[in-house]
Design an enzyme around this catalytic site. Structure first.
Site, mmCIF file in Angstrom:
data_model
loop_
_atom_site.group_PDB
_atom_site.id
_atom_site.type_symbol
_atom_site.label_atom_id
_atom_site.label_comp_id
_atom_site.label_asym_id
_atom_site.label_seq_id
_atom_site.Cartn_x
_atom_site.Cartn_y
_atom_site.Cartn_z
ATOM 1 C CE LYS A 72 -3.885 -2.291 2.355
ATOM 2 N NZ LYS A 72 -4.786 -2.249 3.541
ATOM 3 C CE1 TYR A 91 -9.854 -3.670 1.031
ATOM 4 C CE2 TYR A 91 -9.504 -1.736 -0.348
ATOM 5 C CZ TYR A 91 -9.037 -2.653 0.589
ATOM 6 O OH TYR A 91 -7.755 -2.562 1.059
ATOM 7 C CG ASN A 113 -3.702 -2.393 7.086
ATOM 8 O OD1 ASN A 113 -3.499 -2.026 5.923
ATOM 9 N ND2 ASN A 113 -4.819 -2.987 7.460
ATOM 10 C CG HIS A 145 -5.200 -6.543 0.117
ATOM 11 N ND1 HIS A 145 -6.361 -6.762 0.824
ATOM 12 C CD2 HIS A 145 -5.224 -7.409 -0.933
ATOM 13 C CE1 HIS A 145 -7.055 -7.719 0.210
ATOM 14 N NE2 HIS A 145 -6.382 -8.130 -0.855
ATOM 15 C CD GLU A 160 -8.543 -9.657 -3.040
ATOM 16 O OE1 GLU A 160 -9.301 -9.309 -2.121
ATOM 17 O OE2 GLU A 160 -7.357 -9.996 -2.835
HETATM 18 P P1 GDP Z 1 -7.858 -7.126 5.850
HETATM 19 O O1 GDP Z 1 -8.274 -8.265 4.969
HETATM 20 O O2 GDP Z 1 -7.108 -7.542 7.070
HETATM 21 O O3 GDP Z 1 -7.148 -6.023 5.096
HETATM 22 O O4 GDP Z 1 -9.183 -6.474 6.398
HETATM 23 P P2 GDP Z 1 -10.652 -6.354 5.734
HETATM 24 O O5 GDP Z 1 -10.689 -6.954 4.369
HETATM 25 O O6 GDP Z 1 -11.635 -6.792 6.758
HETATM 26 O O7 GDP Z 1 -10.765 -4.780 5.584
HETATM 27 C C1 GDP Z 1 -10.111 -4.116 4.574
HETATM 28 C C2 GDP Z 1 -9.701 -2.782 5.084
HETATM 29 O O8 GDP Z 1 -10.852 -2.076 5.584
HETATM 30 C C3 GDP Z 1 -8.709 -2.820 6.243
HETATM 31 O O9 GDP Z 1 -7.363 -2.940 5.816
HETATM 32 C C4 GDP Z 1 -9.023 -1.521 6.952
HETATM 33 O O10 GDP Z 1 -8.344 -0.445 6.309
HETATM 34 C C5 GDP Z 1 -10.505 -1.336 6.723
HETATM 35 N N1 GDP Z 1 -11.283 -1.858 7.849
HETATM 36 C C6 GDP Z 1 -11.765 -3.108 7.987
HETATM 37 N N2 GDP Z 1 -12.390 -3.245 9.157
HETATM 38 C C7 GDP Z 1 -12.320 -2.049 9.776
HETATM 39 C C8 GDP Z 1 -12.788 -1.557 11.045
HETATM 40 O O11 GDP Z 1 -13.397 -2.262 11.866
HETATM 41 N N3 GDP Z 1 -12.494 -0.253 11.326
HETATM 42 C C9 GDP Z 1 -11.813 0.534 10.462
HETATM 43 N N4 GDP Z 1 -11.554 1.776 10.820
HETATM 44 N N5 GDP Z 1 -11.356 0.105 9.283
HETATM 45 C C10 GDP Z 1 -11.611 -1.170 8.935
HETATM 46 MG MG MG Z 2 -9.684 -8.374 3.333
#
Ligand code: GDP
Ligand code: MG
Length: 209
Positions: free
Chosen positions: A22, A62, A164, A167, A178
């Protein structure tokens, strides 16, 4: 002349996953660190490119899972309620859409590197090395646990996406869609990595001369 043998793409050692480095990781000059973490596992890099993602691409990425918006919104509300954090929208869909809007700003803020890694259990192993979503609670030894210090509390207070660094695909199906989104077929290269003989052959024969 090269001979083309038929490749069994269903073989477990050919499982593939998508990794995105990222914009914050690139600004933190962590490209090498990130690549090294995946490379040293024994995975094979089969696709790599430097991209300037559009808002449309990030949203498609997403929204691949049509339930992502409501699920992520609901997860956010549950987490914020448990930790007594401020909740901007109480409707999971509205909150999910807002998270997507923040993500789109973050992911289009600078260049991104897209990669496809291949190998046995590629999806699960890359997820393990990547670490959980929130750096504050990611395990030590993971990329998100070792190289960055963000939290939901802090990012939500600033109304921005959590930073973070990387991805990685969450499941084999997610990886498939993806990879199709980020790469065309001819951008992925099938080749042999010499170490695969040690990683995957049933017997390590023929080493002594
Ligand atoms: P990943 O697969 O670990 O990247 O997480 P997800 O696919 O669930 O979410 C994608 C992205 O959405 C994350 O990298 C975060 O930037 C954001 N995100 C997901 N869940 C949350 C949440 O509970 N709070 C916030 N602030 N951002 C979230
Ligand atoms: Mg994810």
């Amino acid at each position: 002349m090269t001979t083309h043998t038929k490749i069994d793409h269903m073989h477990p050692k050919r499982e593939r996953t998508l990794v995105l480095i990222k914009p914050d990781a690139i600004q933190r000059t962590l490209i090498g660190e990130v690549v090294q973490r995946y490379e040293r596992l024994g995975l094979k890099l089969v696709g790599l490119k430097f991209v300037r993602p559009t808002k449309e691409l990030v949203e498609k990425h997403y929204m691949n899972d049509p339930e992502w918006v409501s699920k992520t919104g609901a997860k956010f509300i549950a987490h914020a309620t448990a930790h007594k954090l401020n909740i901007k929208f109480h409707d999971p869909v509205k909150m999910g859409e807002h998270i997507l809007h923040r993500l789109s700003k973050y992911m289009t803020s600078g260049p991104v590197i897209a990669m496809v890694w291949q190998g046995l259990h590629a999806v699960a192993i890359v997820r393990k090395i990547t670490g959980s979503t929130e750096p504050l609670s990611s395990d030590v030894g993971t990329i998100r646990g070792d190289f960055v210090l963000d939290s939901y509390e802090f990012s939500d207070a600033e109304d921005r996406s959590i930073r973070n660094l990387v991805h990685s695909s969450g499941s084999v199906d997610e990886a498939r869609s993806e990879i199709d989104l980020w790469f065309s077929k001819d951008e992925l290269i099938d080749y042999i990595l010499i170490q695969e003989k040690v990683l995957y052959s049933a017997h390590m024969d023929g080493i002594f001369e």
